[in-house]
Scaffold this motif. Sequence first.
Motif, PDB file in Angstrom:
ATOM      1  N   ASP A 207       0.927  -1.146   0.907  1.00 19.48           N
ATOM      2  CA  ASP A 207      -0.164   0.014   0.127  1.00 19.48           C
ATOM      3  C   ASP A 207       1.021   1.231   0.056  1.00 19.48           C
ATOM      4  OD1 ASP A 207      -2.019  -1.719   0.346  1.00 19.48           O
ATOM      5  OD2 ASP A 207      -2.963  -1.175   2.609  1.00 19.48           O
TER       6      ASP A 207
ATOM      7  N   SER B 152     -11.895  -5.290  -4.209  1.00 15.96           N
ATOM      8  CA  SER B 152     -12.044  -5.765  -2.764  1.00 15.96           C
ATOM      9  C   SER B 152     -10.356  -6.109  -2.566  1.00 15.96           C
ATOM     10  CB  SER B 152     -13.645  -7.099  -2.287  1.00 15.96           C
ATOM     11  OG  SER B 152     -13.482  -7.700  -3.073  1.00 15.96           O
ATOM     12  N   GLU B 153     -10.663  -6.472  -0.788  1.00 13.67           N
ATOM     13  CA  GLU B 153     -10.124  -6.189  -0.612  1.00 13.67           C
ATOM     14  C   GLU B 153      -9.998  -8.130  -0.528  1.00 13.67           C
ATOM     15  OE1 GLU B 153      -8.128  -4.558   3.193  1.00 13.67           O
ATOM     16  OE2 GLU B 153      -8.909  -2.383   2.646  1.00 13.67           O
TER      17      GLU B 153
ATOM     18  N   TYR C  40      -5.626  -7.725  -3.365  1.00 11.74           N
ATOM     19  CA  TYR C  40      -7.030  -6.815  -4.155  1.00 11.74           C
ATOM     20  C   TYR C  40      -7.184  -7.653  -5.285  1.00 11.74           C
ATOM     21  CZ  TYR C  40      -5.398  -3.274  -1.054  1.00 11.74           C
ATOM     22  OH  TYR C  40      -4.653  -2.213  -0.156  1.00 11.74           O
TER      23      TYR C  40
END
Length: 270
Positions: free
Chosen positions: A106, A209-210, A188
């Motif tokens: 991230d 989505s994660e 992801y």
Amino acid sequence: MRTVVNRPLILVSNDDGIHAPGIELLAGAMEALGEVWVVAPATEQSAVSGAISLRQPLRIVEHGERRLAVSGTPTDCVYIALNHALPRRPTLCVSGINHGANLGDDVLYSGTVAAAIEATLSDVPSIAFSQAGRGAFEERLLATWVERIARAALARGMPRATFLNVNFPPTLSPQSNIRVSKLGRRNYGRQVVAKEDPRHLPYYWLGGSELGFDDMPGSDCNAVAAGDISLSPVDLDLTHYRFLGELRQWDELQPVSDMNSDQPTRDDNE
């Protein structure tokens, strides 16, 4: 004559925008440590990474004493703070508290982290703070921990070109401990959702989505999943040193003269 000693100047920024609850909490916690200046985006700038505005002008709007909103990215905010808006050089830059995790890779996308990186590039010690999940902040515990971590950074210092990336678990409790962690890998869904506007022109939504994270013992992802606080030192030197030596040995990258050294020359054929 009494000597007046200036308190450390602490720059506070984020990517959720100047009105986000996280930056209010962070700025309030920093008041115990120094003179706080908030320079943050006027609107949310999540996932803009280190984008800097080179082709449009920026505007600054005051939102009270030592509180400025910038019509740009987190990187813009720190750049303009360091090179124009602040009365002197900050002793520390803190970014966040982001509403959502910035774990593992991230850091390559995060605007919260980008603010810390921009300050680090100017040799200002920096810390990025995030909380996993989308629930309400546990304000008292968060304030205690961010002050404690920032105080330690001020007292001990940090290596050049290195910043700290801190992630709190979704539910922070008195039993949560700090784990000094390496960066992990998050997973992801990779989606592109195609739509059509009223004029029948296509547009697209990116993202997904994660899906979880790689189970890597000692990683920030594992620490936060266990309910602890991850504290990761991040180096701006992205060089892969183990691969560096191997890369130098690739035949395809050798000088042309070396590659042709085993071929007969014109004189050899005569």
